[in-house]
Write a protein that holds these residues in place. Structure first.
Motif, short mmCIF file in Angstrom:
data_model
loop_
_atom_site.label_atom_id
_atom_site.label_comp_id
_atom_site.label_asym_id
_atom_site.label_seq_id
_atom_site.Cartn_x
_atom_site.Cartn_y
_atom_site.Cartn_z
N MET A 1 0.76 -1.25 0.11
CA MET A 1 0.14 -0.05 0.12
C MET A 1 0.79 1.29 0.00
N LYS A 2 0.53 2.12 -0.85
CA LYS A 2 1.48 3.08 -0.93
C LYS A 2 1.12 4.52 -0.06
N LYS A 3 2.14 4.97 0.45
CA LYS A 3 1.99 6.10 1.41
C LYS A 3 1.69 7.33 0.84
N ARG A 4 0.71 8.07 1.31
CA ARG A 4 0.21 9.30 0.82
C ARG A 4 1.40 10.44 1.08
N ARG A 5 1.68 10.98 0.13
CA ARG A 5 2.84 12.22 0.32
C ARG A 5 1.93 13.37 0.93
N ARG A 6 2.73 13.84 2.02
CA ARG A 6 2.36 14.91 2.73
C ARG A 6 2.07 16.20 1.81
N PRO A 7 1.15 17.08 2.17
CA PRO A 7 1.19 18.09 1.20
C PRO A 7 2.24 19.08 1.45
N ALA A 8 2.94 19.78 0.75
CA ALA A 8 3.99 20.76 0.83
C ALA A 8 3.70 21.78 1.65
N ASP A 9 4.49 22.11 2.63
CA ASP A 9 4.30 23.39 3.35
C ASP A 9 4.36 24.54 2.40
N PRO A 10 3.41 25.39 2.55
CA PRO A 10 3.41 26.59 1.41
C PRO A 10 4.58 27.60 1.68
N VAL A 11 5.00 27.61 3.22
CA VAL A 11 6.03 28.61 3.51
C VAL A 11 7.36 28.10 3.12
N VAL A 12 7.64 26.63 3.20
CA VAL A 12 8.91 26.06 2.74
C VAL A 12 9.16 26.11 1.14
N ALA A 13 7.80 25.90 0.63
CA ALA A 13 8.00 25.85 -0.87
C ALA A 13 8.29 27.27 -1.39
N ALA A 14 7.78 28.30 -0.77
CA ALA A 14 8.09 29.70 -1.21
C ALA A 14 9.55 30.07 -0.84
N ARG A 15 10.01 29.45 0.32
CA ARG A 15 11.54 30.04 0.58
C ARG A 15 12.27 29.12 -0.33
N LYS A 16 11.97 27.90 -0.83
CA LYS A 16 12.85 27.26 -2.03
C LYS A 16 12.74 27.82 -3.14
N ALA A 17 11.56 28.29 -3.68
CA ALA A 17 11.30 28.95 -4.74
C ALA A 17 12.19 30.67 -4.91
N ARG A 18 12.16 30.95 -3.64
CA ARG A 18 13.04 32.38 -3.64
C ARG A 18 14.42 32.05 -3.76
N ARG A 19 15.01 31.09 -2.81
CA ARG A 19 16.18 30.87 -3.19
C ARG A 19 16.75 30.27 -4.69
N ARG A 20 15.76 29.57 -5.27
CA ARG A 20 16.10 29.03 -6.70
C ARG A 20 16.31 30.30 -7.45
N ASN A 21 15.49 31.57 -7.22
CA ASN A 21 15.78 32.58 -8.17
C ASN A 21 16.54 33.76 -7.49
N ASN A 22 17.10 33.43 -6.49
CA ASN A 22 17.90 34.36 -5.79
C ASN A 22 17.48 35.63 -5.27
N ILE A 23 16.16 35.48 -5.05
CA ILE A 23 15.26 36.70 -4.60
C ILE A 23 15.64 36.95 -3.16
N PRO A 24 16.02 38.03 -2.71
CA PRO A 24 16.26 38.24 -1.14
C PRO A 24 14.96 38.16 -0.31
N ALA A 25 15.14 37.70 0.73
CA ALA A 25 13.93 37.81 1.53
C ALA A 25 13.83 39.13 2.24
N GLU A 26 12.66 39.34 2.61
CA GLU A 26 12.22 40.76 3.21
C GLU A 26 12.84 40.66 4.77
N PRO A 27 13.47 41.63 5.17
CA PRO A 27 13.77 41.53 6.77
C PRO A 27 12.74 41.58 7.44
N ASN A 28 12.69 41.08 8.91
CA ASN A 28 11.63 41.36 9.72
C ASN A 28 11.68 42.66 10.60
N ALA A 29 10.66 43.27 10.25
CA ALA A 29 10.83 44.75 10.80
C ALA A 29 10.48 44.89 12.14
N ALA A 30 9.89 43.61 12.76
CA ALA A 30 9.84 43.76 14.34
C ALA A 30 11.26 43.59 15.08
#
Length: 489
Positions: free
Chosen positions: A1-30
């Motif tokens: 029985m195949k295991k179901r893949r967990r849905p990707a975390d949108p935060v982690v996916a966005a971070r990987k996409a940003r690194r892939r395109n070398n886009i800088p992260a916005e600093p935390n103003a707080a």
């Protein structure tokens, strides 16, 4: 029985996409600013590189300044006396040239640490390793070769161009890897390459000027040490000051073309072509300086070197104007969608208008000035991001950055100066009211020399029978006798 893949975390996916395109992260103003600085990897990288620069500079100083004892005798060094004098003459060329490159980077200037890292690499690391490899190659070419003293020029022609251009351009390759997103145009490549070349020439000129000064000081009676240094300064610091920045700019242009291209072939071939062009020009320059002299060298200088410099200046100016047109074109896309005012693209894409806006914002307070700077930088980044998306360099990960930049521009609209007024709000300086001096004498009380139109002070007060008025000091009339009448009546 195949295991179901967990849905990707949108935060982690966005971070990987940003690194892939070398886009800088916005600093935390707080977060507090000190905490953000300590957590920044670029800050720690800068600290490590500064320590490495200091080590290379100390090692180079110990190699060339003191006298070196060798088995066959003593190799004289530059000496501590010649270094300050040579450094002053070398700075005459290096400082204006570096400031000119920084001024040329108008639309998307790099951060200060990028300029510092680039200049420090060219001045410390590139000069140190080039000196080691060039010395090793020159010793092998002159001894292992046919023993002819003329073989000393072989290292300058066949070794030094490739070694020095590789040493100066290494920092450019590192910057492309670390901050590909910030390399938005060929102007960026020319500016960073020019800074590395100017720094390399600065230290190299110190060594050449110091050797000329020390050699003249050791040969008594032939030429004064300062005169020998000034003669060499006219050749290297005035007539050929453009050499190293011009050569390294070829590699910078090749890297800029590669970064802004989607083709993998261009990304590989363009940097190699730029480096080859830089080494070839450097080789031709060293060959001309080593093998030619007199009229032939002058013709090469006038017919080849000067046209190359003029062509590079024209190319740089055209690229600056081209970047302005690109910013205006890409910002118009947002105007058509109704996201930006119609007049903003023209105002934010002209160097003169941007300068006037900054000038007027200075007189509106620090908040308005900082908002204007942030508005111009945000609009420039937004335009280049849009251009990267159109070219296919950045994928859908640029949409989040695009929204953030647009929201930032909306927040700055009310405070920043975008459309400069006809006249800046200069502060009004109030003039102090001048109190007229009080005269030392009483004003005249009658027409005459001291009265209307008179030129002399009024006489001292005395009694005058004018309607009973007792001079100027009388304040009442005399009493009248009601029983008085003319005599004889």
């Amino acid at each position: 029985m195949k295991k179901r893949r967990r849905p990707a975390d949108p935060v982690v996916a966005a971070r990987k996409a940003r690194r892939r395109n070398n886009i800088p992260a916005e600093p935390n103003a707080a977060e507090p600013i000190p905490k953000r600085i300590l957590r920044s990897p670029l800050v720690w990288l800068s600290v490590v590189m500064l320590l490495a620069y200091a080590v290379c500079l100390v090692l180079l100083y110990r190699q060339v300044v003191p006298d070196q004892q060798v088995p066959g005798g003593l190799i004289p060094g530059l000496g501590t006396e010649a270094i300050p004098i040579a450094a002053r003459y070398a700075a005459i060329t290096a400082i204006p040239l570096s400031l000119l490159f920084l001024w040329a980077d108008r639309f998307r200037p790099q951060r200060f640490w990028v300029w510092l890292m680039t200049f420090g690499w060219g001045a410390c690391v590139a000069t140190f390793f080039s000196a080691q490899i060039n010395t090793w190659a020159a010793s092998h070419l002159s001894i292992v070769g046919d023993g002819d003293p003329a073989t000393g020029a072989r290292a300058a022609i066949y070794v030094a161009p490739f070694v020095e251009e590789a040493a100066k351009a290494t920092v450019l390759f590192w910057l492309v890897i670390l901050m590909r997103y910030q390399w938005v145009s060929r102007v960026s490549g020319i500016v960073l390459a020019g800074l590395s070349g100017a720094a390399f020439a600065f230290v190299e000129n110190i060594l050449y000027y110091g050797r000329a000064y020390r050699y003249a000081a050791r040969t008594f009676g032939e030429v004064a040490p300062l005169d020998a240094l000034q003669d060499l300064f006219m050749l290297r610091g005035v007539m050929t000051f453009f050499a190293h920045p011009l050569f390294t700019a070829m590699t910078g242009i090749g890297l800029a073309v590669a970064v802004r291209s989607k083709s993998k072939v261009v990304r590989v071939v363009a940097p190699l072509a730029g480096y080859t062009a830089a080494a070839f020009l450097h080789m031709c320059f060293n060959a001309s300086a080593s093998l030619l002299q007199g009229r032939q060298l002058l013709l090469i200088y006038l017919l080849v070197a000067i046209p190359l410099v003029i062509g590079m200046v024209i190319f740089l100016i055209r690229q600056i104007l081209r970047e302005g047109r690109l910013i205006r074109t890409r910002l118009v896309d947002y105007v058509r969608l109704g996201w930006l005012p119609e007049a903003d693209p023209a105002a934010l894409s002209r160097v003169r208008t941007r300068g006037r806006a900054l000038w007027q914002a200075m007189f509106l307070g620090s908040a308005a000035f900082l908002a204007t700077v942030r508005m111009q930088r945000t609009a420039t980044e937004l335009a280049y991001l849009r251009d990267s998306v159109v070219r296919g360099i950045v994928d859908t990960a640029g949409a989040e950055r695009e929204k953030l930049l647009l929201h930032r521009m909306y927040a700055l609209q009310g405070l920043a100066v975008v459309q400069p007024a006809a006249r800046a709000a200069y502060p009004a300086f109030r003039r102090r009211r001048t109190i007229p001096a009080t005269p030392a004498y009483a004003p005249a009380g009658f027409p005459g020399p001291a009265g209307l139109g008179g030129n002399y002070p009024a006489p001292p007060p005395q009694s005058y029978p004018v309607n009973g008025l007792q001079g100027q000091t009388a304040i009442h009339y005399s009493e009248v006798d009601p029983t008085w009448k003319p005599p004889g009546q």
